[in-house]
Design an enzyme around this catalytic site. Structure first.
Site, short mmCIF file in Angstrom:
data_model
loop_
_atom_site.label_atom_id
_atom_site.label_comp_id
_atom_site.label_asym_id
_atom_site.label_seq_id
_atom_site.Cartn_x
_atom_site.Cartn_y
_atom_site.Cartn_z
N ASP A 14 48.78 81.69 -33.02
CA ASP A 14 49.18 80.16 -33.39
C ASP A 14 50.74 80.17 -33.72
O ASP A 14 51.43 81.15 -33.65
CB ASP A 14 48.64 80.13 -34.53
CG ASP A 14 48.04 78.32 -34.83
OD1 ASP A 14 49.19 77.51 -34.82
OD2 ASP A 14 46.97 78.20 -34.92
N ASP A 32 52.41 85.40 -33.26
CA ASP A 32 53.09 84.09 -33.74
C ASP A 32 53.62 83.85 -32.10
O ASP A 32 54.46 84.36 -31.57
CB ASP A 32 54.40 84.47 -34.47
CG ASP A 32 54.01 84.59 -35.84
OD1 ASP A 32 53.65 85.91 -36.22
OD2 ASP A 32 53.68 83.61 -36.59
N SER A 53 36.35 68.49 -25.46
CA SER A 53 35.89 67.52 -26.68
C SER A 53 35.10 66.28 -26.09
O SER A 53 35.05 66.24 -24.92
CB SER A 53 37.35 66.91 -27.12
OG SER A 53 37.08 65.66 -27.78
N TYR A 89 45.30 62.78 -24.94
CA TYR A 89 44.54 63.60 -25.64
C TYR A 89 43.11 63.53 -24.85
O TYR A 89 42.76 64.72 -24.42
CB TYR A 89 44.03 63.41 -27.24
CG TYR A 89 43.26 64.42 -27.71
CD1 TYR A 89 43.63 65.37 -28.05
CD2 TYR A 89 41.79 64.21 -27.88
CE1 TYR A 89 42.44 66.73 -28.72
CE2 TYR A 89 40.81 64.86 -28.41
CZ TYR A 89 41.18 66.26 -28.82
OH TYR A 89 40.31 66.94 -29.44
N LYS A 107 41.59 66.57 -22.34
CA LYS A 107 40.20 67.27 -22.38
C LYS A 107 39.52 66.95 -21.20
O LYS A 107 38.78 68.13 -20.94
CB LYS A 107 39.65 66.47 -23.66
CG LYS A 107 40.34 66.95 -24.93
CD LYS A 107 40.36 68.55 -25.20
CE LYS A 107 41.24 68.96 -26.24
NZ LYS A 107 41.25 70.41 -26.60
N1 NAD Z 1 38.01 68.82 -35.08
C1 NAD Z 1 37.36 68.03 -34.17
O1 NAD Z 1 36.83 67.18 -34.46
C2 NAD Z 1 37.37 68.16 -32.81
C3 NAD Z 1 36.68 67.44 -31.96
C4 NAD Z 1 36.66 67.79 -30.62
C5 NAD Z 1 37.46 68.81 -29.91
N2 NAD Z 1 38.32 69.57 -31.02
C6 NAD Z 1 39.13 70.60 -30.48
O2 NAD Z 1 38.85 71.61 -31.08
C7 NAD Z 1 40.06 72.64 -31.09
C8 NAD Z 1 40.39 72.91 -32.20
O3 NAD Z 1 40.87 71.82 -32.90
P1 NAD Z 1 40.80 71.82 -34.49
O4 NAD Z 1 39.89 70.69 -35.19
O5 NAD Z 1 40.48 73.12 -35.02
O6 NAD Z 1 42.41 71.25 -34.89
P2 NAD Z 1 43.36 71.77 -35.76
O7 NAD Z 1 44.30 70.74 -35.89
O8 NAD Z 1 42.84 72.05 -37.21
O9 NAD Z 1 43.81 73.18 -35.28
C9 NAD Z 1 44.66 73.41 -34.10
C10 NAD Z 1 45.38 74.67 -34.01
O10 NAD Z 1 46.17 74.77 -33.01
C11 NAD Z 1 47.52 75.17 -33.40
N3 NAD Z 1 48.55 74.51 -32.17
C12 NAD Z 1 49.06 73.46 -32.18
N4 NAD Z 1 49.87 73.42 -31.11
C13 NAD Z 1 50.10 74.74 -30.92
C14 NAD Z 1 51.30 75.29 -30.19
N5 NAD Z 1 52.27 74.67 -29.71
N6 NAD Z 1 51.19 76.70 -30.18
C15 NAD Z 1 50.23 77.39 -30.83
N7 NAD Z 1 49.47 76.96 -31.47
C16 NAD Z 1 49.33 75.55 -31.76
C17 NAD Z 1 47.77 74.45 -34.72
O11 NAD Z 1 49.04 75.14 -35.29
C18 NAD Z 1 46.67 74.64 -35.37
O12 NAD Z 1 46.29 75.96 -35.93
C19 NAD Z 1 41.12 71.63 -30.05
O13 NAD Z 1 40.98 72.11 -28.88
C20 NAD Z 1 40.47 70.24 -30.31
O14 NAD Z 1 41.15 69.36 -29.28
C21 NAD Z 1 38.53 69.04 -32.47
#
Ligand code: NAD
Length: 231
Positions: A36, A49, A126, A138, A142
């Site tokens: 991350d 990192d 997604s 977005y 996806k």
């Molecule tokens: N939460 C939802 O409702 C939902 C629905 C459909 C799909 N998703 C997908 O699930 C996955 C996880 O989403 P989430 O809900 O846990 O989101 P989140 O925002 O809680 O977590 C995303 C993580 O990605 C990291 N990240 C973002 N940009 C980055 C970069 N440039 N380099 C390294 N790390 C980076 C962030 O720091 C964070 O820890 C994503 O692909 C999202 O599109 C989520």
């Protein structure tokens, strides 16, 4: 290869679905590498990192890591901005993190997986891939990621490398929390079980695809959305 002893690299593992996925793989006996750009106090496994906007650095990063048995392309960004007023730098970031980085990770790992004739890749899509999304880019990234899942499945499957995806619906994370209440309400009206998904539920499907789903499961997307395809 079973879960026990696998090395798993998960992007975006600092929080949300990625964090829950890292914990689930660790509980299954895997060695976990959590990547991350930003971590909280809790880190599962070994901390990497890295900011995925640095596409050019990905081959070097992977080259330093040794053997990876499972890659989970989970990191993504979403911005709640009017569809006709998304700043150019956000468009670039969304395309880079959500699409170009997963492809670069696969490209960097495919040679070693091919050589070992073994590997698993899980892309986190997604439900918006099917429905569209107010954040145009977005949703578009996806949809493209699910398409790319099929392309790489075809490219790598005969080498014993299986590429699949999950497409979560509304899941209780920071990304979901930032949605406007009107969208959350619309989503909640359409889910069958009447509640958002827990990150651990998505994680269980990712662990299955990343460890012991049958080899015949290849190029597919598992929807984890309580039967809901909201507009
Ligand atoms: N939460 C939802 O409702 C939902 C629905 C459909 C799909 N998703 C997908 O699930 C996955 C996880 O989403 P989430 O809900 O846990 O989101 P989140 O925002 O809680 O977590 C995303 C993580 O990605 C990291 N990240 C973002 N940009 C980055 C970069 N440039 N380099 C390294 N790390 C980076 C962030 O720091 C964070 O820890 C994503 O692909 C999202 O599109 C989520």
């Amino acid at each position: 290869m079973s879960a026990e002893g696998r090395t798993v690299l998960i992007t975006g593992a600092g929080r949300g679905i990625g964090f829950a996925t890292a914990r689930a793989f660790a509980e299954a006996g895997c060695r976990v590498l959590s990547l991350d750009k930003q971590f909280g106090d809790d880190v599962i496994g070994e901390r990497v990192d890295y900011d995925l906007r640095d596409i050019a650095g990905i081959p070097t990063l992977i080259g330093q890591m040794g053997a990876i048995d499972t890659l989970v392309n989970n990191a993504a960004v979403l911005y709640c901005e009017p569809y006709d007023a998304i700043p150019e730098e956000h468009v670039t970031e969304i395309i880079t993190v959500n699409l170009r980085a997963p492809v670069a990770m696969i490209e960097a790992l495919a040679p070693q997986m091919r050589q070992r004739k073994s590997g698993r890749i899980v892309n986190v899509g997604s439900v918006s891939a099917f429905t569209g999304h107010p954040d145009l880019w977005y949703g578009a990234t996806k949809a493209a990621l699910l398409n790319i899942t099929k392309s790489y499945a075809a490219e790598l499957g005969s080498s014993g490398v299986f590429v699949n995806a999950v497409a979560p619906g509304p899941t209780l994370t920071a990304m979901y929390e930032q949605l406007p209440q009107s969208r959350k309400d619309a989503v909640m009206r359409s889910v069958h079980v009447g509640r958002p998904c827990n990150p651990e539920e998505v994680a269980r499907v990712i662990v299955w695809l990343g460890t012991d789903s049958p080899d015949y499961v290849s190029g597919t997307t598992v929807d984890v959305n309580s039967g809901s395809y909201p507009r």
